[in-house]
Structure formats: structure tokens, C-alpha cells
Design a protein around this motif. Structure first.
Motif, PDB file in Angstrom:
ATOM      1  N   UNK A  11      52.993  41.411  43.425  1.00 27.22           N
ATOM      2  CA  UNK A  11      52.261  41.682  42.186  1.00 27.22           C
ATOM      3  C   UNK A  11      51.446  40.474  41.744  1.00 27.22           C
ATOM      4  N   UNK A  12      51.951  39.282  41.985  1.00 29.18           N
ATOM      5  CA  UNK A  12      51.192  38.078  41.631  1.00 29.18           C
ATOM      6  C   UNK A  12      49.915  38.002  42.462  1.00 29.18           C
ATOM      7  N   UNK A  13      50.045  38.185  43.762  1.00 26.63           N
ATOM      8  CA  UNK A  13      48.852  38.179  44.621  1.00 26.63           C
ATOM      9  C   UNK A  13      47.898  39.308  44.236  1.00 26.63           C
ATOM     10  N   UNK A  14      48.452  40.467  43.968  1.00 33.44           N
ATOM     11  CA  UNK A  14      47.639  41.605  43.538  1.00 33.44           C
ATOM     12  C   UNK A  14      46.865  41.271  42.269  1.00 33.44           C
ATOM     13  N   UNK A  15      47.532  40.598  41.348  1.00 30.03           N
ATOM     14  CA  UNK A  15      46.883  40.249  40.082  1.00 30.03           C
ATOM     15  C   UNK A  15      45.774  39.228  40.250  1.00 30.03           C
ATOM     16  N   UNK A  16      45.898  38.354  41.224  1.00 28.26           N
ATOM     17  CA  UNK A  16      44.806  37.415  41.480  1.00 28.26           C
ATOM     18  C   UNK A  16      43.554  38.206  41.868  1.00 28.26           C
ATOM     19  N   UNK A  17      43.708  39.160  42.794  1.00 25.18           N
ATOM     20  CA  UNK A  17      42.568  39.998  43.182  1.00 25.18           C
ATOM     21  C   UNK A  17      42.075  40.824  42.000  1.00 25.18           C
ATOM     22  N   UNK A  18      42.995  41.408  41.234  1.00 26.30           N
ATOM     23  CA  UNK A  18      42.618  42.238  40.098  1.00 26.30           C
ATOM     24  C   UNK A  18      41.804  41.433  39.076  1.00 26.30           C
ATOM     25  N   UNK A  19      42.280  40.248  38.771  1.00 29.26           N
ATOM     26  CA  UNK A  19      41.610  39.427  37.768  1.00 29.26           C
ATOM     27  C   UNK A  19      40.200  39.067  38.228  1.00 29.26           C
ATOM     28  N   UNK A  20      40.050  38.709  39.487  1.00 23.19           N
ATOM     29  CA  UNK A  20      38.711  38.412  39.999  1.00 23.19           C
ATOM     30  C   UNK A  20      37.843  39.664  40.010  1.00 23.19           C
ATOM     31  N   UNK A  21      38.410  40.797  40.391  1.00 30.47           N
ATOM     32  CA  UNK A  21      37.635  42.044  40.414  1.00 30.47           C
ATOM     33  C   UNK A  21      37.158  42.416  39.017  1.00 30.47           C
ATOM     34  N   UNK A  22      38.002  42.212  38.028  1.00 30.73           N
ATOM     35  CA  UNK A  22      37.670  42.627  36.666  1.00 30.73           C
ATOM     36  C   UNK A  22      36.752  41.655  35.940  1.00 30.73           C
ATOM     37  N   UNK A  23      36.898  40.347  36.212  1.00 33.72           N
ATOM     38  CA  UNK A  23      36.231  39.381  35.344  1.00 33.72           C
ATOM     39  C   UNK A  23      35.299  38.390  36.028  1.00 33.72           C
ATOM     40  N   UNK A  24      35.467  38.110  37.314  1.00 26.83           N
ATOM     41  CA  UNK A  24      34.645  37.074  37.956  1.00 26.83           C
ATOM     42  C   UNK A  24      33.157  37.425  37.944  1.00 26.83           C
ATOM     43  N   UNK A  42      34.817  46.707  43.274  1.00 29.27           N
ATOM     44  CA  UNK A  42      35.605  47.716  43.992  1.00 29.27           C
ATOM     45  C   UNK A  42      36.081  47.168  45.338  1.00 29.27           C
ATOM     46  N   UNK A  43      35.226  46.398  45.982  1.00 34.82           N
ATOM     47  CA  UNK A  43      35.620  45.791  47.255  1.00 34.82           C
ATOM     48  C   UNK A  43      36.785  44.831  47.097  1.00 34.82           C
ATOM     49  N   UNK A  44      36.748  44.031  46.046  1.00 40.60           N
ATOM     50  CA  UNK A  44      37.850  43.105  45.768  1.00 40.60           C
ATOM     51  C   UNK A  44      39.095  43.885  45.359  1.00 40.60           C
ATOM     52  N   UNK A  45      38.905  44.936  44.573  1.00 44.13           N
ATOM     53  CA  UNK A  45      40.034  45.736  44.097  1.00 44.13           C
ATOM     54  C   UNK A  45      40.773  46.432  45.233  1.00 44.13           C
ATOM     55  N   UNK A  46      40.091  46.682  46.337  1.00 47.41           N
ATOM     56  CA  UNK A  46      40.767  47.265  47.500  1.00 47.41           C
ATOM     57  C   UNK A  46      41.965  46.408  47.900  1.00 47.41           C
ATOM     58  N   UNK A  47      41.760  45.097  47.946  1.00 45.40           N
ATOM     59  CA  UNK A  47      42.842  44.185  48.326  1.00 45.40           C
ATOM     60  C   UNK A  47      43.939  44.158  47.264  1.00 45.40           C
ATOM     61  N   UNK A  48      43.545  44.307  46.013  1.00 49.13           N
ATOM     62  CA  UNK A  48      44.535  44.413  44.939  1.00 49.13           C
ATOM     63  C   UNK A  48      45.468  45.589  45.203  1.00 49.13           C
ATOM     64  N   UNK A  49      44.894  46.736  45.491  1.00 44.22           N
ATOM     65  CA  UNK A  49      45.701  47.937  45.696  1.00 44.22           C
ATOM     66  C   UNK A  49      46.537  47.861  46.961  1.00 44.22           C
TER      67      UNK A  49
END
Length: 117
Positions: A11-24, A42-49
């Protein structure tokens, strides 16, 4: 206990991707059309999921849905604050501490059954 630590790590790794997908994109793609930002996000969020789905499946074996959600929110705040301060150059505010203390209260109420309460 290993399932909990595996869940936390994923979940921590997922959140790193999520945070970048949402805000970077706010910092990096501000001059681009929103559709470009959305597609890249969406491309970054793929790795989150790819991390979040197995994390939740593993975590759900040992935690309730509510516990899993609160854990996710605590991790989100833990990842978001350094991102906001170091990457986005936002000022560190005392409000993050107050939000974190509120989250500790949520953790207590969601996990108190497991803590003997």
C-alpha cells in the motif's frame, strides 16, 4: 503478522504512484492540456493498481474492510506530506499534525477490537 507488513509495504508503494498520478501533473504539466495530464496520470495509476489490488486482497485476509480503509488513509497521509513538502515545495503546516492525530483516533477505533479493547 507477515500479511499485515506485506499489505503495508504494498500500500505504501501503491500510494507513491497514486500521489504522483493525482498531483504531480499540477507541477509538471501545468502548461499542457488537461487530457495530456489525464492520460499520463492513468498510465501512472496502472502501477498503483498493480500494487493496491494485491495489497487489499492480502490485507483482507487478516483485517476487516474498515481496518483496511483506515490503514490506507494513514499511509496516504504519510506519503502525501513528504510529497507535498519536498516535491511540490508546499510549506509544512501544523495542520498535517492535527490531521495525523485525527487519523490516530480513527486507527484506535477501527483496531481496538484487535488491541484488546
Amino acid at each position: 503478522m507477515q500479511a499485515i507488513w506485506t499489505t503495508i509495504g504494498l500500500l505504501t508503494l501503491s500510494n507513491v504512484f497514486m500521489t504522483f498520478a493525482w498531483y504531480a501533473h499540477l507541477k509538471e504539466l501545468g502548461s499542457k492540456p488537461w487530457i495530456v495530464a489525464a492520460l499520463l496520470s492513468w498510465g501512472v495509476a496502472f502501477f498503483e493498481y498493480m500494487l493496491q489490488v494485491p495489497a487489499n486482497r492480502i490485507g483482507y485476509q487478516v483485517m476487516s474492510l474498515g481496518q483496511l480503509k483506515i490503514l490506507q488513509e494513514v499511509i496516504t497521509l504519510t506519503v502525501f506530506v513528504p510529497f507535498a513538502v519536498f516535491y511540490m515545495k508546499e510549506p509544512l503546516k501544523l495542520d498535517y499534525l492535527w490531521a495525523g492525530l485525527c487519523m490516530l483516533g480513527a486507527v484506535y477505533f477501527m483496531f481496538r477490537g484487535k488491541l484488546g479493547g
